[in-house]
Design a protein around this motif. Structure first.
Motif, PDB file in Angstrom:
ATOM      1  N   ASN A 245      32.635 -67.864  -9.056  1.00 29.58           N
ATOM      2  CA  ASN A 245      32.361 -68.316  -7.689  1.00 29.58           C
ATOM      3  C   ASN A 245      33.459 -67.881  -6.716  1.00 29.58           C
ATOM      4  O   ASN A 245      33.168 -67.486  -5.587  1.00 29.58           O
ATOM      5  CB  ASN A 245      32.225 -69.842  -7.687  1.00 29.58           C
ATOM      6  N   LYS A 249      32.950 -65.406  -3.652  1.00 28.54           N
ATOM      7  CA  LYS A 249      33.359 -65.853  -2.318  1.00 28.54           C
ATOM      8  C   LYS A 249      34.205 -64.789  -1.628  1.00 28.54           C
ATOM      9  O   LYS A 249      33.988 -64.477  -0.437  1.00 28.54           O
ATOM     10  CB  LYS A 249      34.140 -67.156  -2.452  1.00 28.54           C
ATOM     11  N   TYR A 292      27.139 -65.488  -3.992  1.00 27.92           N
ATOM     12  CA  TYR A 292      28.079 -66.593  -3.777  1.00 27.92           C
ATOM     13  C   TYR A 292      27.364 -67.936  -3.884  1.00 27.92           C
ATOM     14  O   TYR A 292      27.869 -68.897  -4.477  1.00 27.92           O
ATOM     15  CB  TYR A 292      28.734 -66.421  -2.411  1.00 27.92           C
TER      16      TYR A 292
END
Length: 376
Positions: A245, A249, A292
């Motif tokens: 993640n 991001k 994301y």
């Protein structure tokens, strides 16, 4: 038939006569029996008051079964009756029957060495290691009986070369550390009810507050150990999901920044190539945001999985500071020594003393016989 009956009657009469004779002998020597019993009672009192008081704290907890469906089925019920329910209840390798082995293991016991404890009477603070080594008392006869071994150990220790050792090494304990582990293993015990899987943890210490604090600490660390094991896979999955993640991001922010900068530089241009580049950057930004978003959802699922696999314990009997000492049982010791003294005196009166007198008379008669023959 009549003769056999008469023989049995005579045997019974002889037994009754023997019992009466024994009782008569004891009654005649009742003063000696009383004196011996009083001496036994005095010794019992000395022993009872010489043994330090021990306080026992008991905690009972019911751990959660890892796979309730397996345990509630027909085969699970039969396995539970046989004491194998938790072992068969799924893929959980640390089932309740192994909790005593966990508690008595060297790493678990040595982890208790640095626990801070406080005495109830004067509020002095120690670590468990310091309390066991310096503050734990023993009966006065232990020092007398152990003195030769202590001297021998000191001599052997002076002959051996002591190597420097930094910190505690569970793989290679020193003799002092090993003895401390053995002493704590005798005072910290865990048992499991095979039918109900209720785990009972008992801690026996000479201070009631230390006993309660250490029992609560043992329960807490046992729960942490099992929780650490049960959630290990889920926590690793959560860490991996969080890593993905975070990477998604960063990539999304880069794509978003790149798209924004392109729009700022090429605002108002109507070239086809500019339109194609803008669409491409917009698609890359959308794709990065989608990735994301997916990884963020995976993180939430992984967190939920960690919470789901975290075991729950029902504390049936919590740790409380004991009021009464669990040992020594002074009344039992008093009665036991008094009874032993009475039995020893009775054995002396009925058996040992007559036997010695008989042997003495026999030797005397053997000595007199040659003298009489010489006179003749």
């Amino acid at each position: 038939m009549q003769e056999e009956k008469d023989i049995l009657d005579n045997a019974n009469d002889e037994k009754e006569i023997d019992l009466l004779e024994l009782a008569t002998k004891l009654w005649e020597q009742r003063k000696k029996l009383i004196i011996w019993s009083i001496c036994g009672a005095v010794i019992g009192l000395i022993v009872a008051f010489s043994i330090p008081k021990e306080y026992d704290t008991t905690v009972k907890l019911a751990p959660e079964i890892s796979d309730p469906k397996a345990a509630s089925g027909g085969l699970g019920a039969l396995a539970s009756m046989a004491g194998l329910g938790s072992a068969q209840a799924g893929a959980d390798a640390v089932y309740p029957q192994l909790y005593p082995d966990v508690v008595s293991s060297v790493p678990f016991i040595t982890s208790l060495f640095d626990v801070e404890v406080e005495t109830k009477e004067d509020g002095r603070k120690f670590t468990v290691k310091q309390y066991m080594e310096d503050e734990t008392k023993a009966p006065w006869w232990s020092a007398i009986l152990g003195f030769p071994f202590k001297v021998l150990g000191a001599i052997m220790a002076s002959d051996e070369e002591e190597g420097g050792k930094d910190g505690l090494d569970n793989f290679q304990l020193t003799k002092q550390e090993y003895e401390l582990v053995e002493a704590l293993n005798k005072r910290v015990t865990a048992t499991v009810d095979q039918k109900t899987n209720v785990v009972t943890i008992s801690v026996l210490m000479q201070d009631p507050l230390i006993s309660a604090v250490l029992a609560d600490t043992v329960v807490s660390r046992l729960q942490d150990y099992v929780t650490q094991y049960r959630t290990n896979k889920s926590r690793k999955d959560l860490e991996y999901a969080e890593t993905l993640n975070e990477e998604a991001k960063v990539e999304y922010y880069k794509a978003q920044q790149k798209y924004a900068e392109y729009l700022d530089r090429n605002h108002g241009l109507a070239f086809q190539s500019a339109q194609i580049t803008r669409d491409r950057l917009q698609n890359e930004t959308s794709l990065a945001f989608s990735l994301y978003n997916q990884t963020a959802q995976q993180v939430q699922k992984a967190k939920a999985k960690v919470q789901e696999t975290t075991p729950v314990y029902a504390i049936i009997t919590p740790a409380t500071v004991p009021v009464k000492a669990a040992s020594p049982k002074k009344l039992l010791i008093l009665v036991g020594f008094t009874f032993l003294a009475f039995v020893a005196c009775a054995a002396w009166i009925l058996f040992l003393k007559p036997m010695l007198e008989e042997q003495k008379n026999k030797k005397a008669s053997e000595v007199k016989a040659p003298v009489a023959n010489k006179k003749e």
